[in-house]
Design a protein around this motif. Structure first.
Motif, PDB file in Angstrom:
ATOM      1  N   GLU A  77      -8.561  -5.106   3.477  1.00 27.99           N
ATOM      2  CA  GLU A  77      -8.401  -5.218   4.920  1.00 27.99           C
ATOM      3  C   GLU A  77      -8.721  -6.651   5.353  1.00 27.99           C
ATOM      4  O   GLU A  77      -9.436  -7.211   5.218  1.00 27.99           O
ATOM      5  CB  GLU A  77      -9.144  -4.344   5.500  1.00 27.99           C
ATOM      6  CG  GLU A  77      -8.938  -2.929   5.308  1.00 27.99           C
ATOM      7  CD  GLU A  77      -7.740  -2.382   5.817  1.00 27.99           C
ATOM      8  OE1 GLU A  77      -7.198  -2.903   6.584  1.00 27.99           O
ATOM      9  OE2 GLU A  77      -7.088  -1.283   5.141  1.00 27.99           O
ATOM     10  N   GLN A 105      -3.294   2.290  -3.606  1.00 29.85           N
ATOM     11  CA  GLN A 105      -3.415   3.239  -2.719  1.00 29.85           C
ATOM     12  C   GLN A 105      -4.422   2.767  -1.676  1.00 29.85           C
ATOM     13  O   GLN A 105      -4.091   3.227  -0.317  1.00 29.85           O
ATOM     14  CB  GLN A 105      -3.981   4.500  -3.173  1.00 29.85           C
ATOM     15  CG  GLN A 105      -2.929   5.274  -4.189  1.00 29.85           C
ATOM     16  CD  GLN A 105      -3.669   6.386  -4.895  1.00 29.85           C
ATOM     17  OE1 GLN A 105      -4.260   7.312  -4.037  1.00 29.85           O
ATOM     18  NE2 GLN A 105      -3.351   6.701  -6.004  1.00 29.85           N
ATOM     19  N   ARG A 106      -5.096   1.547  -1.987  1.00 23.50           N
ATOM     20  CA  ARG A 106      -5.684   0.948  -0.975  1.00 23.50           C
ATOM     21  C   ARG A 106      -5.828  -0.532  -1.088  1.00 23.50           C
ATOM     22  O   ARG A 106      -5.765  -0.791  -2.460  1.00 23.50           O
ATOM     23  CB  ARG A 106      -7.464   1.356  -0.904  1.00 23.50           C
ATOM     24  CG  ARG A 106      -8.335   0.836  -0.089  1.00 23.50           C
ATOM     25  CD  ARG A 106      -9.806   1.124   0.006  1.00 23.50           C
ATOM     26  NE  ARG A 106     -10.540   0.508  -1.080  1.00 23.50           N
ATOM     27  CZ  ARG A 106     -10.561  -0.824  -1.200  1.00 23.50           C
ATOM     28  NH1 ARG A 106     -10.633  -1.422  -0.036  1.00 23.50           N
ATOM     29  NH2 ARG A 106     -11.422  -1.589  -2.083  1.00 23.50           N
ATOM     30  N   GLU A 135      -7.393   0.220  -6.011  1.00 20.13           N
ATOM     31  CA  GLU A 135      -8.373   1.089  -5.747  1.00 20.13           C
ATOM     32  C   GLU A 135      -9.293   1.351  -6.946  1.00 20.13           C
ATOM     33  O   GLU A 135     -10.458   1.956  -6.531  1.00 20.13           O
ATOM     34  CB  GLU A 135      -7.736   2.395  -5.151  1.00 20.13           C
ATOM     35  CG  GLU A 135      -6.836   3.253  -6.162  1.00 20.13           C
ATOM     36  CD  GLU A 135      -5.564   2.840  -6.378  1.00 20.13           C
ATOM     37  OE1 GLU A 135      -4.763   3.411  -7.215  1.00 20.13           O
ATOM     38  OE2 GLU A 135      -5.244   1.755  -5.724  1.00 20.13           O
ATOM     39  N   CYS A 192       0.890  -1.193   0.026  1.00 23.95           N
ATOM     40  CA  CYS A 192      -0.149   0.067  -0.021  1.00 23.95           C
ATOM     41  C   CYS A 192       0.624   1.262  -0.143  1.00 23.95           C
ATOM     42  O   CYS A 192       1.950   1.264   0.591  1.00 23.95           O
ATOM     43  CB  CYS A 192      -0.781   0.014   1.179  1.00 23.95           C
ATOM     44  SG  CYS A 192      -2.281   1.346   1.177  1.00 23.95           S
TER      45      CYS A 192
END
Length: 387
Positions: A325, A321-322, A291, A206
């Motif tokens: 999770e 960038q993301r 992302e 990331c």
């Protein structure tokens, strides 16, 4: 939500009456969370497959032949409906075959669970039928997965076993080339990812814009393409405006067929992974600019990453960038903590530039960093071998 892929054989198939659907659906979802998307049959999840005038034949085929474990959800309503009676006839026929099987564990292929009051013809009074009505979905899923392991026992920890046939991940990381500034943490993690004994199989990288994510993923691809017996593909979600071209580039070194044109992205990716799964040789999949993945993000997190739980032959890199999770996800156990990229500093670019221009001065690099505003892609061009 993207439809689930239809496997050649399900790991678990549920046969139920509609009155108990809410209870059974929660249990089926908990089982799928453990086994991977598309590995568990519940009729409503595969309506796209069973719809038609031959639905009864497809259902009987699934319960009799195309599942490892058939779960019979016992209730009075189950035994009273034409559809469930047709399903149960196929299951009873399988039970007779399993009872005569020479292999003891094949006799465990049918699991009755009580989900409502009442009896079902063909299930004997002395049969043990666990009542799951007062259990949580997770506890019921534990029971089902434990029964599945009787059919497909996992190797005992530390037990001796013959090496798998064909290519395998190397015991040690091969020499890797990194013509780029710093990012030593990402380099070290990638080298570990390529080894047989690594305890995780997902590497997430990331970083903000211009931290060099795309440059490092392209270099990962170049490194692996130089290693014999490891298939590798890189998919840049930023390039999906021309879907056909991006898919062709993705599969060209994976050695699997190009999916038919006109498919939605997640359907095409599903076909590619299904072909890779049949071959099950060491494979690295790299996804960049995550992302911008759009609806494919759900496919990655609900299908691809859940499949990593069992796919020991597969490694995945996701950069953006993301990134997905891991908190609460079933695939968290096979994920390495996220590598966070930062902009390389002038000293890092100075060390990189001197590899190509020994006469380079630090002051010159600091000026270049100021003029380029720290953009890694531009500095790599200015200070690299072709600059």
């Amino acid at each position: 939500m993207p439809e689930r892929p239809v496997p050649d054989k399900f790991l678990v198939a549920f046969s139920l009456a509609g009155e108990q659907r809410e209870l059974v659906q929660a249990i089926a979802q908990a089982v799928e969370d453990r086994l991977g998307r598309g590995q568990v049959f519940l009729d409503e999840w595969f309506e796209h497959y069973i719809a038609g005038d031959d639905a009864d034949l497809k259902l009987q085929d699934i319960y009799a032949r195309r599942c490892e474990l058939a779960v019979v959800c016992v209730s009075g309503r189950y035994g009273a409906k034409p559809w469930t009676q047709a399903e149960h006839r196929a299951i009873r026929a399988r039970y007779m075959q399993c009872s005569a099987a020479a292999e003891q564990r094949e006799r465990q292929a049918i699991l009755p669970l009580r989900v409502g009051d009442g009896e079902v013809e063909g299930i004997l009074f002395n049969a043990i039928v666990p009542d799951v009505r007062q259990r949580s979905a997770s506890e019921s899923a534990d029971l089902i997965v434990a029964r599945l392991h009787l059919l497909r026992p996992e190797p005992a920890a530390g037990s001796a076993k013959a090496p798998p046939p064909g290519p395998a991940w190397p015991d040690e990381a091969p020499p890797l080339s990194w013509p780029m500034a710093d990012h030593s943490g990402a380099r070290a993690a990638f080298g570990e990812l390529l080894t047989a004994g690594v305890p995780w199989r997902l590497l997430r990288i990331c970083g903000a814009s211009e931290t060099g994510k795309s440059h490092i993923t392209r270099q990962m691809l170049a490194n692996v393409l130089a290693i014999p017996d490891i298939a590798c593909g890189r998919f840049d979600f930023k390039g999906t405006t021309d879907m056909a071209r991006e898919i062709r580039a993705f599969v060209q070194d994976l050695e699997v067929p190009v999916p038919p044109t006109g498919l939605r992205l997640h359907d095409g990716l599903d076909q590619i992974v299904a072909a890779l799964r049949q071959r099950a040789r060491p494979t690295l999949l790299i996804f960049d600019t995550y992302e911008m993945a759009g609806e494919a993000q759900e496919w990655v997190e609900k299908s691809l990453l859940q499949g990593l739980m069992r796919a020991t032959w597969l490694r995945v890199v996701i950069a953006g960038q993301r990134v997905p999770e891991a908190g609460g996800a079933v695939w968290a156990t096979v994920a390495r903590p996220t590598v966070q990229l930062e902009l390389p500093q002038a000293a890092d670019w100075y060390d990189y530039g001197r590899l190509h221009r020994p006469e380079l001065k630090l002051e010159q690099v600091e000026t270049a960093c100021d003029l380029a505003r720290g953009k890694a892609s531009l500095l790599a061009q200015l200070l690299g071998p072709g600059g």
